[in-house]
Enzyme design. Structure first.
Site, PDB file in Angstrom:
ATOM      1  N   GLU A  47       0.871  -1.169   0.000  1.00  0.00           N
ATOM      2  CA  GLU A  47       0.000   0.000   0.000  1.00  0.00           C
ATOM      3  C   GLU A  47       0.911   1.223   0.000  1.00  0.00           C
ATOM      4  O   GLU A  47       1.821   1.306   0.835  1.00  0.00           O
ATOM      5  CB  GLU A  47      -0.887  -0.014   1.248  1.00  0.00           C
ATOM      6  CG  GLU A  47      -1.887   1.115   1.225  1.00  0.00           C
ATOM      7  CD  GLU A  47      -2.799   1.168   2.446  1.00  0.00           C
ATOM      8  OE1 GLU A  47      -2.743   0.252   3.294  1.00  0.00           O
ATOM      9  OE2 GLU A  47      -3.555   2.148   2.534  1.00  0.00           O
TER      10      GLU A  47
ATOM     11  N   ARG B 130       5.230 -13.050   9.563  1.00  0.00           N
ATOM     12  CA  ARG B 130       5.871 -11.781   9.254  1.00  0.00           C
ATOM     13  C   ARG B 130       7.211 -11.715   9.976  1.00  0.00           C
ATOM     14  O   ARG B 130       7.457 -12.449  10.941  1.00  0.00           O
ATOM     15  CB  ARG B 130       4.980 -10.603   9.641  1.00  0.00           C
ATOM     16  CG  ARG B 130       4.736 -10.481  11.144  1.00  0.00           C
ATOM     17  CD  ARG B 130       3.681  -9.428  11.468  1.00  0.00           C
ATOM     18  NE  ARG B 130       4.086  -8.105  11.044  1.00  0.00           N
ATOM     19  CZ  ARG B 130       3.443  -7.387  10.106  1.00  0.00           C
ATOM     20  NH1 ARG B 130       2.374  -7.876   9.512  1.00  0.00           N
ATOM     21  NH2 ARG B 130       3.854  -6.185   9.793  1.00  0.00           N
TER      22      ARG B 130
ATOM     23  N   LYS C  53       4.435   0.490   9.315  1.00  0.00           N
ATOM     24  CA  LYS C  53       4.524   1.786   8.645  1.00  0.00           C
ATOM     25  C   LYS C  53       3.922   2.893   9.489  1.00  0.00           C
ATOM     26  O   LYS C  53       4.383   4.030   9.449  1.00  0.00           O
ATOM     27  CB  LYS C  53       3.832   1.709   7.284  1.00  0.00           C
ATOM     28  CG  LYS C  53       4.725   1.066   6.240  1.00  0.00           C
ATOM     29  CD  LYS C  53       4.097   1.103   4.876  1.00  0.00           C
ATOM     30  CE  LYS C  53       3.065   0.010   4.750  1.00  0.00           C
ATOM     31  NZ  LYS C  53       2.496  -0.097   3.409  1.00  0.00           N
TER      32      LYS C  53
END
Ligand code: ATP
Ligand code: MG
Length: 558
Positions: free
Chosen positions: A30, A258, A268
């Site tokens: 994104e 992850r 982020k």
């Protein structure tokens, strides 16, 4: 090395000719921030599989939320992906926003099939109606709206006739499902915002769950790899695709753990706060775990890729020690870095038996790990700089560097003896007066004479002055995101993560240093020239990583 479970699955499907024997993956960031080392894990997995198995990997911007996204991030992400994985990256990127019209058509199809409806519930009513993991939700009063009415309302939502939050388009699945994500989830929301690519053309935006599976299907993705938190979304991913007229076989989603890294935050949102609250000097601050920060610090793509191989791909969440990343960086730089001499904290030395007018030329090896790197000459003259930490007036027994009356070898040069220590009125050491054994250099009569220590040096007259930035870990605790009761991760910043030295001296060959090229400052660490802040005649160097923790005699007993 054994194959990870995802590669096992891909190979099984390739062998069964499931997708006509081809594999296509995607990396779907994104564009709401810069990429970090966690993304590198995903990039290495997705591009790695594609490159190894003659498949393809799409870089796709998941740009469906206009509020947080920006073109700046699109540019930065493309540059980072290309830098990290040059061979597998196609010229052209994909954008979920390019499919907005197609998504809309699929939504209309779902309405026609009574699989979606326009809901007038407020966000609060929606949340209250969802139920809990152990109790079912309640159906929306708008759930039985006839398709015609839904179609008309959905068209008016698109035309911008309703304010944000007034209506949503929801899937019509099962409010009693044990999986909360299947309880009539939202597919579209109204957003009165300007999108960085589609401008104000759209007033409604698809949710992640709706856009992601459809983007995968439209691009012919075979294996859609994401992190474990999306496992609970998988039934919805499958449900949407199965209920639409799409070519089979459909893409399948697989989840892996992850990356979590000690002394680091990898979200982020949190990295954004570090930038916005000026705790760091931007997304590419060398302390940031971003790809651009690592690059600026002097880390190579190969080191990051090695690291991703080392950590592997599993289904278990864990915490990776940042020391493993540092190890991979050192291992890589040891092989490629050119050696040079640099004195971080200079101490002046006068060689009493060296002629003032004479400049010696000494040969030095550029890279002992790589003969093709060749040799260079280093100038030697009457005045030198040594590292302050390489001299002690009153050293402990095991200190093998310079002491009053003691001898050391100057790297690539002579054996030198300290004859006298000169101090100023305040008692601070001003300079050392030394002599050299002129026959002790290579080829000389006493070349083979052994002394215990070898130290680095630069010729004072020829050295370049430089600013050196010594970076350390940004956080002082292993898990800053678990800061504890009432504490924020920003309370765990390491106050010593940035140390700047303004008066360092470099050997003259470093005048030619190119940003992005690694140097090993002998006995000190790995460094590279800072592209942004260096000026002609005033270079700035970043420390990439130290040469592992050195023995510090001040901390040991005499
Ligand atoms: P963040 O939590 O940092 O904001 P994100 O998942 O929201 O990350 P995206 O831009 O959506 O960021 O991520 C793009 C891809 O990178 C996704 O497939 C995601 O699963 C993967 N990814 C993100 N963070 C990690 C991580 N720490 N380890 C491995 N993969 C990750
Ligand atoms: Mg995300």
């Amino acid at each position: 090395m054994s194959k990870d479970f995802i590669r096992e699955i891909v190979d099984r499907d390739l062998a069964a000719k499931l997708h006509e024997g081809r594999v296509r993956t995607r990396f779907p960031p994104e564009p709401n921030g810069y990429l970090h080392i966690g993304h590198a894990k995903s990039i290495c997995l997705n591009y790695g599989i594609a490159v190894e198995r003659q498949g393809e990997c799409n870089l796709r911007f998941d740009d469906t939320n206009p509020i947080r996204e920006d073109e700046e991030y699109v540019q930065a992400i493309q540059a980072d992906v290309r830098w990290l994985f040059a061979e597998g990256v196609k010229e052209q990127a994909f954008y979920a926003s390019d499919y907005f019209e197609r998504f809309y058509e699929f939504a209309v199809e779902m309405i026609n099939r009574r699989l979606a409806f326009v809901c007038d519930q407020t966000a609060q009513e929606f949340a209250d109606g969802r139920g809990t993991p152990t109790s079912p939700g309640t159906e929306s009063p708008w759930r039985e709206r006839p398709p015609d009415e839904n179609l008309a309302l959905f068209a008016r939502m698109r035309a911008g006739e309703f304010p944000e939050g007034a209506k949503t388009l929801r899937a019509r699945i099962d409010m009693a499902s044990p999986n909360i994500h299947l309880r009539d989830p939202a597919l579209y929301r109204i957003r009165q915002a300007v999108h960085h690519r589609t401008g104000d053309a759209w007033k409604i935006y698809p949710t992640y769950d709706f856009a992601h599976c459809l983007s995968d299907a439209l691009e012919g993705i075979t294996h859609s790899l994401c992190t474990l938190e999306f496992a609970v979304h998988r039934p919805l991913y499958d449900w949407i695709l199965e209920h639409l007229p799409l070519p089979r076989p459909l893409p399948r989603q697989y989840e892996f753990a992850r990356l979590n890294l000690s002394y680091t935050v990898l979200s982020k949102r949190k990295l954004n706060r570090l930038v916005a609250e000026k705790k760091v000097a931007g997304w590419d601050d060398p302390r940031m775990p971003t790809i651009s920060g690592l690059r600026r610090r002097g880390v190579t793509p190969e080191a990051i890729r090695d690291f991703c191989v080392e950590i592997g791909v599993t289904r278990y969440d864990g915490l990776t020690d940042v020391a493993l990343l540092e190890h991979c960086i050192r291992r890589d730089l040891n092989l490629r870095a050119l050696r040079a001499m640099a004195v971080l904290r200079p101490l002046r030395v006068v060689i009493e038996n060296w002629d003032e007018a004479e400049t010696g030329e000494l040969e030095a090896i550029n890279n002992p790990e790589d003969d093709s790197a060749g040799v260079r000459t280093v100038p030697f003259s009457r005045e030198l700089y040594l590292e302050q930490t390489d001299f002690m007036e009153d050293p402990p027994r095991k200190f093998f560097r310079l002491r009053p009356g003691g001898e050391v070898r100057l790297r690539y040069a002579f054996i030198m003896k300290c004859q006298e220590v000169e101090k100023d009125e305040a008692g601070q050491i001003r300079l050392l007066r030394c002599t050299i054994d002129p026959e002790s250099r290579r080829g000389g009569a006493t070349a083979g004479r052994r002394v215990k220590g070898t130290i680095h040096w630069v010729s004072a007259e020829h050295a370049i002055k430089a600013e050196i930035r010594l970076w350390d870990r940004l956080f002082s605790v292993p898990e800053p995101e678990k800061a504890g009761e009432g504490r924020d991760f920003l309370d765990c910043l390491n106050p010593e993560s940035r140390e700047v030295l303004h008066d360092s001296r470099l050997e003259p060959s470093l005048a030619e240093a190119v940003p992005g090229t690694a140097y090993q400052f002998e006995r000190v660490g790995y460094f590279c020239r800072d592209e942004r802040d260096s000026r002609p005649g005033a270079p700035v160097f970043n420390r990439t990583v130290s040469l592992r923790a050195p023995f510090d005699p001040r901390k040991s007993k005499k």
